[in-house]
Write an enzyme that holds these catalytic residues in place. Structure first.
Site, PDB file in Angstrom:
ATOM      1  N   ASN A  10      -1.124 -22.264  13.798  1.00 38.34           N
ATOM      2  CA  ASN A  10      -2.562 -22.098  14.032  1.00 38.34           C
ATOM      3  C   ASN A  10      -2.793 -22.111  15.538  1.00 38.34           C
ATOM      4  O   ASN A  10      -2.755 -23.160  16.165  1.00 38.34           O
ATOM      5  CB  ASN A  10      -3.314 -23.256  13.355  1.00 38.34           C
ATOM      6  CG  ASN A  10      -4.796 -23.250  13.679  1.00 38.34           C
ATOM      7  OD1 ASN A  10      -5.323 -22.263  14.207  1.00 38.34           O
ATOM      8  ND2 ASN A  10      -5.470 -24.344  13.344  1.00 38.34           N
ATOM      9  N   LYS A  12      -5.476 -21.531  17.078  1.00 37.73           N
ATOM     10  CA  LYS A  12      -6.851 -21.925  17.421  1.00 37.73           C
ATOM     11  C   LYS A  12      -7.425 -20.925  18.445  1.00 37.73           C
ATOM     12  O   LYS A  12      -7.078 -19.747  18.396  1.00 37.73           O
ATOM     13  CB  LYS A  12      -6.893 -23.361  17.938  1.00 37.73           C
ATOM     14  CG  LYS A  12      -6.148 -24.312  17.001  1.00 37.73           C
ATOM     15  CD  LYS A  12      -6.390 -25.748  17.285  1.00 37.73           C
ATOM     16  CE  LYS A  12      -5.516 -26.588  16.357  1.00 37.73           C
ATOM     17  NZ  LYS A  12      -5.774 -28.002  16.437  1.00 37.73           N
ATOM     18  N   HIS A  96     -10.309 -26.114   7.830  1.00 30.28           N
ATOM     19  CA  HIS A  96      -9.684 -26.885   8.913  1.00 30.28           C
ATOM     20  C   HIS A  96     -10.656 -27.945   9.413  1.00 30.28           C
ATOM     21  O   HIS A  96     -11.873 -27.711   9.450  1.00 30.28           O
ATOM     22  CB  HIS A  96      -9.281 -25.940  10.057  1.00 30.28           C
ATOM     23  CG  HIS A  96      -8.416 -26.615  11.065  1.00 30.28           C
ATOM     24  ND1 HIS A  96      -8.926 -27.418  12.047  1.00 30.28           N
ATOM     25  CD2 HIS A  96      -7.060 -26.636  11.217  1.00 30.28           C
ATOM     26  CE1 HIS A  96      -7.925 -27.900  12.772  1.00 30.28           C
ATOM     27  NE2 HIS A  96      -6.785 -27.437  12.289  1.00 30.28           N
ATOM     28  N   GLU A  98     -11.458 -28.882  12.240  1.00 30.05           N
ATOM     29  CA  GLU A  98     -12.329 -28.456  13.354  1.00 30.05           C
ATOM     30  C   GLU A  98     -13.502 -27.617  12.836  1.00 30.05           C
ATOM     31  O   GLU A  98     -14.604 -27.679  13.382  1.00 30.05           O
ATOM     32  CB  GLU A  98     -11.497 -27.705  14.407  1.00 30.05           C
ATOM     33  CG  GLU A  98     -10.590 -28.660  15.161  1.00 30.05           C
ATOM     34  CD  GLU A  98      -9.280 -28.066  15.662  1.00 30.05           C
ATOM     35  OE1 GLU A  98      -9.157 -26.834  15.730  1.00 30.05           O
ATOM     36  OE2 GLU A  98      -8.368 -28.858  15.975  1.00 30.05           O
ATOM     37  N   GLU A 168      -3.737 -32.531   6.371  1.00 26.55           N
ATOM     38  CA  GLU A 168      -3.819 -32.756   7.808  1.00 26.55           C
ATOM     39  C   GLU A 168      -4.687 -33.975   8.088  1.00 26.55           C
ATOM     40  O   GLU A 168      -5.926 -33.854   8.148  1.00 26.55           O
ATOM     41  CB  GLU A 168      -4.444 -31.540   8.497  1.00 26.55           C
ATOM     42  CG  GLU A 168      -3.671 -30.258   8.300  1.00 26.55           C
ATOM     43  CD  GLU A 168      -3.913 -29.295   9.447  1.00 26.55           C
ATOM     44  OE1 GLU A 168      -2.935 -28.942  10.109  1.00 26.55           O
ATOM     45  OE2 GLU A 168      -5.075 -28.948   9.711  1.00 26.55           O
ATOM     46  N   GLY A 174      -3.791 -32.868  17.001  1.00 25.84           N
ATOM     47  CA  GLY A 174      -3.947 -32.717  18.449  1.00 25.84           C
ATOM     48  C   GLY A 174      -3.926 -34.034  19.206  1.00 25.84           C
ATOM     49  O   GLY A 174      -4.260 -34.078  20.391  1.00 25.84           O
ATOM     50  N   SER A 214       0.161 -32.955  14.785  1.00 25.29           N
ATOM     51  CA  SER A 214       1.126 -33.292  15.842  1.00 25.29           C
ATOM     52  C   SER A 214       2.574 -33.147  15.388  1.00 25.29           C
ATOM     53  O   SER A 214       3.446 -33.924  15.784  1.00 25.29           O
ATOM     54  CB  SER A 214       0.854 -34.699  16.373  1.00 25.29           C
ATOM     55  OG  SER A 214      -0.434 -34.754  16.970  1.00 25.29           O
TER      56      SER A 214
END
Ligand code: PEP
Length: 251
Positions: A10, A12, A96, A98, A168, A174, A214
């Site tokens: 991904n 992003k 996701h 985000e 996730e 991140g 991560s």
């Protein structure tokens, strides 16, 4: 039949057009023939061009990072599943954290997006996972169960078989803080048993469940060695060809 191993990158909102092409060139150059499915999920803008770059590499597939829930219409700035399909996209990341956090996406909306992708013959990569406070309060298994029920359990078994799940934990995305392999395995086994209760053992056994958060070349082998971890959804480490290919080689 065993389930598919998958490593998806991904990107992003990273990489200009030329940088994206250079990254794909490096990945194609370094990737050995593999039975693992390697999915590249660049920004929308890059999809058409990267589709051409990877068309002759059997293990490489194209994914998008989102799509709109409607088929077409007056939705300025949005992209439909049919548009994605028309440039060679086969997978779409949906839900996701985000998108949930910054764009207010709920599991009710994500369920509609899942339907839109399936209608066009695409495979959704459905992301679920708890925030840190939920894990610390011991609510992570229930929260992920609720996410999956709302977003996915309206599907027929035939449609569910096209779905990839990515667990996730939000606190690991991140942050450099990875879930331990035990934490990942516990959640993946929990998700698989939920699928078995809703559908059956065969559907559960064939569902690919990826870990994301991560993941990097140093921890991927340990995570991927867990019985119910079928690969990874990779953010930061998918932006460097060497790291990404090392993760693919971690099985
Ligand atoms: C992600 O955003 O899906 C992700 C797993 O990111 P990172 O690998 O950077 O934690």
């Amino acid at each position: 039949m065993s389930r598919q191993r998958i490593v998806a990158g991904n990107w992003k909102m990273n990489k200009t057009y030329e940088e994206g092409r250079a990254l794909v060139k490096d990945i194609v150059g370094q990737l050995q023939p593999t039975e693992t499915l390697v999915i590249l999920c660049p920004p929308f803008l890059h999809l058409n061009s990267i589709s051409g770059q990877i068309k002759d590499v059997r293990s490489l597939k194209l994914g998008a990072q989102n799509c709109h829930q409607e088929g077409s219409g007056a939705y300025t700035g949005e992209v439909s599943a049919a548009m994605l399909q028309s440039v060679g996209v086969e997978y779409v990341i949906l839900g996701h954290s985000e998108r949930r956090e910054y764009f207010g996406e709920t599991d009710e909306l994500i369920a509609k997006k899942i339907d839109a992708t399936l209608k066009e013959g695409l495979h959704p990569i459905y992301c679920c996972g708890e925030k840190l406070d939920v894990r610390e309060a011991g609510g992570h298994l229930d929260l992920v169960a609720a996410q999956i029920k709302t977003a996915l359990f309206h599907l027929s078994a035939a449609d569910f078989e096209k779905v990839v799940i990515a667990y996730e934990p939000v606190w690991a995305i991140g942050t450099g803080k990875t879930a331990t392999s035990q934490q990942a395995q516990e959640m993946h086994a929990h998700i698989r048993s939920l699928i078995a209760s809703k559908y059956d053992q065969q559907v559960a056994g064939l569902t690919s469940i990826l870990y994301g958060g991560s993941c990097n070349p140093s921890n991927a082998a340990e995570l991927f060695s867990q019985a119910d971890v079928d690969g990874g959804l990779i953010g930061g480490a998918s932006l460097k060809a060497g790291d990404f290919v090392a993760i693919v080689n971690s099985f």
